[in-house]
Design a protein around this motif. Sequence first.
Motif, PDB file in Angstrom:
ATOM      1  N   ASN A   1     -13.177 -25.761  60.542  1.00  0.00           N
ATOM      2  CA  ASN A   1     -12.819 -26.967  59.784  1.00  0.00           C
ATOM      3  C   ASN A   1     -11.353 -26.935  59.385  1.00  0.00           C
ATOM      4  OD1 ASN A   1     -13.164 -29.400  58.269  1.00  0.00           O
ATOM      5  ND2 ASN A   1     -13.377 -28.173  56.416  1.00  0.00           N
ATOM      6  N   ALA A   2     -10.881 -25.754  58.946  1.00  0.00           N
ATOM      7  CA  ALA A   2      -9.476 -25.609  58.544  1.00  0.00           C
ATOM      8  C   ALA A   2      -8.546 -25.845  59.730  1.00  0.00           C
ATOM      9  CB  ALA A   2      -9.250 -24.222  57.954  1.00  0.00           C
ATOM     10  N   PHE A   3      -8.964 -25.386  60.912  1.00  0.00           N
ATOM     11  CA  PHE A   3      -8.136 -25.573  62.119  1.00  0.00           C
ATOM     12  C   PHE A   3      -7.985 -27.052  62.442  1.00  0.00           C
ATOM     13  CE2 PHE A   3      -8.140 -26.332  66.723  1.00  0.00           C
ATOM     14  CZ  PHE A   3      -6.914 -25.775  67.059  1.00  0.00           C
ATOM     15  N   PHE A   4      -9.104 -27.779  62.483  1.00  0.00           N
ATOM     16  CA  PHE A   4      -9.053 -29.202  62.801  1.00  0.00           C
ATOM     17  C   PHE A   4      -8.330 -29.986  61.708  1.00  0.00           C
ATOM     18  CE2 PHE A   4     -12.713 -28.172  65.615  1.00  0.00           C
ATOM     19  CZ  PHE A   4     -12.177 -28.664  66.789  1.00  0.00           C
ATOM     20  N   TYR A   5      -8.553 -29.600  60.456  1.00  0.00           N
ATOM     21  CA  TYR A   5      -7.906 -30.294  59.335  1.00  0.00           C
ATOM     22  C   TYR A   5      -6.385 -30.139  59.434  1.00  0.00           C
ATOM     23  CZ  TYR A   5      -6.491 -31.436  54.573  1.00  0.00           C
ATOM     24  OH  TYR A   5      -5.866 -31.981  53.477  1.00  0.00           O
ATOM     25  N   ASN A   6      -5.926 -28.913  59.672  1.00  0.00           N
ATOM     26  CA  ASN A   6      -4.486 -28.674  59.764  1.00  0.00           C
ATOM     27  C   ASN A   6      -3.882 -29.300  61.012  1.00  0.00           C
ATOM     28  OD1 ASN A   6      -4.382 -27.148  57.368  1.00  0.00           O
ATOM     29  ND2 ASN A   6      -4.971 -25.269  58.449  1.00  0.00           N
ATOM     30  N   SER A   7      -4.710 -29.543  62.026  1.00  0.00           N
ATOM     31  CA  SER A   7      -4.220 -30.123  63.273  1.00  0.00           C
ATOM     32  C   SER A   7      -3.946 -31.619  63.152  1.00  0.00           C
ATOM     33  CB  SER A   7      -5.233 -29.884  64.402  1.00  0.00           C
ATOM     34  OG  SER A   7      -5.411 -28.499  64.631  1.00  0.00           O
ATOM     35  N   ILE A   8      -4.642 -32.285  62.220  1.00  0.00           N
ATOM     36  CA  ILE A   8      -4.488 -33.742  62.127  1.00  0.00           C
ATOM     37  C   ILE A   8      -4.086 -34.240  60.740  1.00  0.00           C
ATOM     38  CG2 ILE A   8      -6.061 -34.271  64.029  1.00  0.00           C
ATOM     39  CD1 ILE A   8      -8.292 -34.614  62.076  1.00  0.00           C
ATOM     40  N   LEU A   9      -4.188 -33.370  59.717  1.00  0.00           N
ATOM     41  CA  LEU A   9      -3.916 -33.845  58.357  1.00  0.00           C
ATOM     42  C   LEU A   9      -2.972 -32.931  57.577  1.00  0.00           C
ATOM     43  CD1 LEU A   9      -7.529 -35.023  57.417  1.00  0.00           C
ATOM     44  CD2 LEU A   9      -5.526 -36.486  57.695  1.00  0.00           C
ATOM     45  N   SER A  10      -2.204 -32.134  58.272  1.00  0.00           N
ATOM     46  CA  SER A  10      -1.221 -31.294  57.588  1.00  0.00           C
ATOM     47  C   SER A  10       0.020 -32.113  57.239  1.00  0.00           C
ATOM     48  CB  SER A  10      -0.836 -30.103  58.470  1.00  0.00           C
ATOM     49  OG  SER A  10      -0.140 -30.554  59.616  1.00  0.00           O
ATOM     50  N   GLU A  11       0.878 -31.540  56.419  1.00  0.00           N
ATOM     51  CA  GLU A  11       2.116 -32.218  56.022  1.00  0.00           C
ATOM     52  C   GLU A  11       3.020 -32.456  57.231  1.00  0.00           C
ATOM     53  OE1 GLU A  11       4.284 -34.170  53.237  1.00  0.00           O
ATOM     54  OE2 GLU A  11       2.502 -32.999  52.708  1.00  0.00           O
ATOM     55  N   THR A  12       3.048 -31.493  58.149  1.00  0.00           N
ATOM     56  CA  THR A  12       3.864 -31.636  59.356  1.00  0.00           C
ATOM     57  C   THR A  12       3.383 -32.788  60.223  1.00  0.00           C
ATOM     58  OG1 THR A  12       4.305 -29.251  59.366  1.00  0.00           O
ATOM     59  CG2 THR A  12       4.706 -30.456  61.417  1.00  0.00           C
ATOM     60  N   VAL A  13       2.069 -32.872  60.407  1.00  0.00           N
ATOM     61  CA  VAL A  13       1.497 -33.958  61.213  1.00  0.00           C
ATOM     62  C   VAL A  13       1.746 -35.301  60.539  1.00  0.00           C
ATOM     63  CG1 VAL A  13      -0.644 -34.920  62.144  1.00  0.00           C
ATOM     64  CG2 VAL A  13      -0.263 -32.457  62.217  1.00  0.00           C
ATOM     65  N   LYS A  14       1.634 -35.332  59.218  1.00  0.00           N
ATOM     66  CA  LYS A  14       1.879 -36.582  58.476  1.00  0.00           C
ATOM     67  C   LYS A  14       3.298 -37.091  58.730  1.00  0.00           C
ATOM     68  CE  LYS A  14       2.737 -36.724  53.975  1.00  0.00           C
ATOM     69  NZ  LYS A  14       3.917 -37.622  53.787  1.00  0.00           N
ATOM     70  N   ASN A  15       4.262 -36.195  58.724  1.00  0.00           N
ATOM     71  CA  ASN A  15       5.647 -36.599  58.962  1.00  0.00           C
ATOM     72  C   ASN A  15       5.832 -37.134  60.387  1.00  0.00           C
ATOM     73  OD1 ASN A  15       6.378 -35.809  56.368  1.00  0.00           O
ATOM     74  ND2 ASN A  15       6.934 -33.734  57.008  1.00  0.00           N
ATOM     75  N   LYS A  16       5.149 -36.517  61.354  1.00  0.00           N
ATOM     76  CA  LYS A  16       5.235 -36.988  62.737  1.00  0.00           C
ATOM     77  C   LYS A  16       4.599 -38.367  62.887  1.00  0.00           C
ATOM     78  CE  LYS A  16       5.334 -32.391  64.887  1.00  0.00           C
ATOM     79  NZ  LYS A  16       4.620 -31.443  65.790  1.00  0.00           N
ATOM     80  N   VAL A  17       3.448 -38.549  62.238  1.00  0.00           N
ATOM     81  CA  VAL A  17       2.773 -39.847  62.291  1.00  0.00           C
ATOM     82  C   VAL A  17       3.642 -40.925  61.648  1.00  0.00           C
ATOM     83  CG1 VAL A  17       0.784 -41.165  61.425  1.00  0.00           C
ATOM     84  CG2 VAL A  17       0.452 -38.870  62.351  1.00  0.00           C
TER      85      VAL A  17
END
Length: 297
Positions: free
Chosen positions: A6-22
């Motif tokens: 769950n932590a892997f998938f969460y960090n893959s789509i909802l991390s701070e880094t991903v948020k900035n890319k989105v």
Amino acid sequence: MLSKLNAFFYNSILSETVKNKVERLILVVAILSFLAHLITIYLINKQLIIIPDDLNFFDSPIAAIYTPFSFILIYEVYLLIFYLPRSITTYIGKQYEIITLIVIRRIFKDLANLELNSSWFDIKNDLNFTYDIITALLLFFMIYLFSLERQKLQTSNNVKTVAPAQIEQFIAIKKFMATILVPVFVGIGLLTFGSWIFQHTPENLSLALKDINSIFFDEFFAILIIVDVFLLLFSFFYTDQFHKVIRNSGFIISTILIRLSFSVDGLLNNCLIISSIGFGLLILWIHNRFEKNINPA
């Protein structure tokens, strides 16, 4: 094992880094879509493209603002999911921001349809513009008040000791729900938009654009009602305090009122939206008074 997955998938789509890319991606797409809409309007005005006479979505450059706002709303949906594990009140506040942006987006469409004459209050489009302008101001002010109450709640929570294990488990549950919501909402978005495309032909495109506001967001808030109910039920694992139960129940009612607003038009639509945020604001205000009384400084 499940928690690590769950932590892997969460960090893959909802991390701070991903948020900035989105955020950067949505910004680029919004700018390009705005330019595309403007170019389309120019080509129509030069009669290089022929469209039905009653299709006023391309009459004015003002209407082009509607398109990038649609992509901004997509980013707000992502932010709502992003903030779900962090704070319920922030998550609810994002719901209010989304419905407010939908009203703002609608105003740009209303502006393109205005008829400036002395019969202002007899013309439906002018009345809708008036309702939406007043509604947007009220919603903005209520969201401001809601943010103040949310800050008071966060301040009072910061004074307390480290969160117990039950709260950490609740946060893990919310992360799991947030991870699931991303593909769910992507799927709903693709299905609803695809269905809307195939159900409408060039002959009835004018009618199709009238209900464009309800595309995706009708189903979106229906899913959020289910999410709110799950949050209420899971919250019982770490607290049974009456005022918190009432607060979370009130947020469900608020989301239901927003969902109902998509089923009606005109003044009733605006009234339902205002009442939904007003109800949520009042619920949070009473909750904070209750919290202050139970835990005096």
